[in-house]
Design an enzyme around this catalytic site. Structure first.
Site, PDB file in Angstrom:
ATOM      1  N   ARG A 153       4.687 -15.321 -16.261  1.00 32.48           N
ATOM      2  CA  ARG A 153       5.913 -16.058 -16.515  1.00 32.48           C
ATOM      3  C   ARG A 153       6.584 -15.478 -17.750  1.00 32.48           C
ATOM      4  NH1 ARG A 153       5.971 -17.077 -12.041  1.00 32.48           N
ATOM      5  NH2 ARG A 153       6.023 -19.086 -10.954  1.00 32.48           N
TER       6      ARG A 153
ATOM      7  N   HIS B 190      12.021 -10.242 -10.141  1.00 36.61           N
ATOM      8  CA  HIS B 190      11.031 -11.227  -9.675  1.00 36.61           C
ATOM      9  C   HIS B 190      10.586 -10.925  -8.238  1.00 36.61           C
ATOM     10  CE1 HIS B 190       9.528 -15.485 -10.744  1.00 36.61           C
ATOM     11  NE2 HIS B 190       8.711 -14.950  -9.838  1.00 36.61           N
TER      12      HIS B 190
END
Length: 315
Positions: free
Chosen positions: A230, A278
């Site tokens: 993250r 991502h």
């Protein structure tokens, strides 16, 4: 016929249609309905919701939810948005996701091991120069995180011949060929010994800002960084300072505190950074739907809610 299963998410129409089709194929005995199509009476009857970045206000309009099934492996945003009073949240534990993440870890580890960032810079300067080859056995890869994704990545790296170590908050069993580290001292030891550090940690109160100036200073000089966990685990300004000082040679970043990454972010233009949108561990509708189907069928048969997220820990 059981009550409908609500589907809530911030997806474009094509993505929503693909997930709904996959769920209907995997679980034909159930009826999946987008939240917007449910009447007030149907909303009151819903016991299960399948979600992908849902609007918390819509979730609040399902007053009798027994549990929520996320279509993502990462649930920190869902936990944050829904709060501690929400119905139990079940995260996606998908073997296909572990496989694709391990594939991405291996691919980008090769990218750093084979000095691809340096060759990119040489191309920009029209420089023809062969760099010394480092075989995998001479490259230490340190994994931060040893859950399902970390364990799968560790096994792929070992098979490829890398020297692999892995760190977890508390001692855990490690795959064959992997050296285990745990706790604060173990983290320092892994960082000091690793040529490439790969972050696969979830975002929690303990991991937020974990890779800060002090941790970059503790890394082996010239080490590479891959962050597939993250974005908020890495302090951006500290990373840029470490790159500028040569403490970190290159960073492959697939996750960021704000996504999409804002156009004015310095990371876009830093020569020591590879920005990815991502992509390291995409959810595959077919395999995700199979996991959801298994959990729903077990719940219908036993009445037991699948293993849920520990809200206090965040995963």
């Amino acid at each position: 016929m059981s009550e409908p299963i609500a589907f809530l998410g911030n997806l474009d129409p094509d993505e929503e249609a693909e997930f709904l089709a996959a769920l209907a194929t995997a679980l034909p005995e159930e009826t999946f309905r987008p939240f917007r199509t449910l009447t007030p009476a149907e909303r009151a009857a819903v016991r299960i919701a399948v979600v992908a970045n849902p609007d918390p206000a819509e979730v609040a309009l399902l007053p009798n939810l027994a549990w929520i099934h996320s279509l993502w492996a990462g649930v920190e945003r869902l936990v944050r948005d829904l709060g501690t009073g929400s119905a139990p949240i079940v995260r996606l534990v998908d073997p296909e996701l572990a496989r694709t993440m391990a594939e991405a870890v291996l691919a980008w580890t090769y990218y750093l091991q084979r000095d691809m960032p340096a060759y990119r810079r040489q191309q920009e300067a029209a420089t023809w120069r062969q760099l010394p080859y480092r075989p995998p056995g001479e490259v230490g890869v340190g994994l931060l995180g040893l859950g399902a994704l970390g364990s799968a990545a560790a096994e792929r790296l070992v098979q490829a011949g890398f020297r692999v170590a892995a760190w977890s908050r508390a001692p855990k069993p490690v795959p064959v060929g992997v050296t285990g580290f745990s706790g604060p001292d173990g983290l320092a030891g892994l960082l000091a010994a690793s040529d490439i550090v790969v972050c696969l940690l979830p975002l929690t109160g303990e991991t937020r800002g974990l890779l800060d100036a002090g941790r970059f200073a503790a890394m082996k000089p010239g080490a590479g960084l891959i962050n597939f966990g993250r974005g908020a685990i890495v302090e951006t300004e500290a990373l840029i300072a470490a790159l500028d000082a040569g403490r970190v040679s290159h960073a492959v970043l697939d996750v960021f505190p704000v996504e999409p990454l804002p156009p004015d972010s310095a990371l876009w233009r830093h020569p020591g950074v590879t920005v990815l949108p991502h992509i390291s561990g995409p959810t595959t509708p077919g395999s995700a739907a199979a996991v959801v189907a298994g959990n729903v069928r077990a719940y219908r048969a036993t009445g037991r809610i699948p293993a849920a997220v520990d809200v206090a820990r965040g995963y």
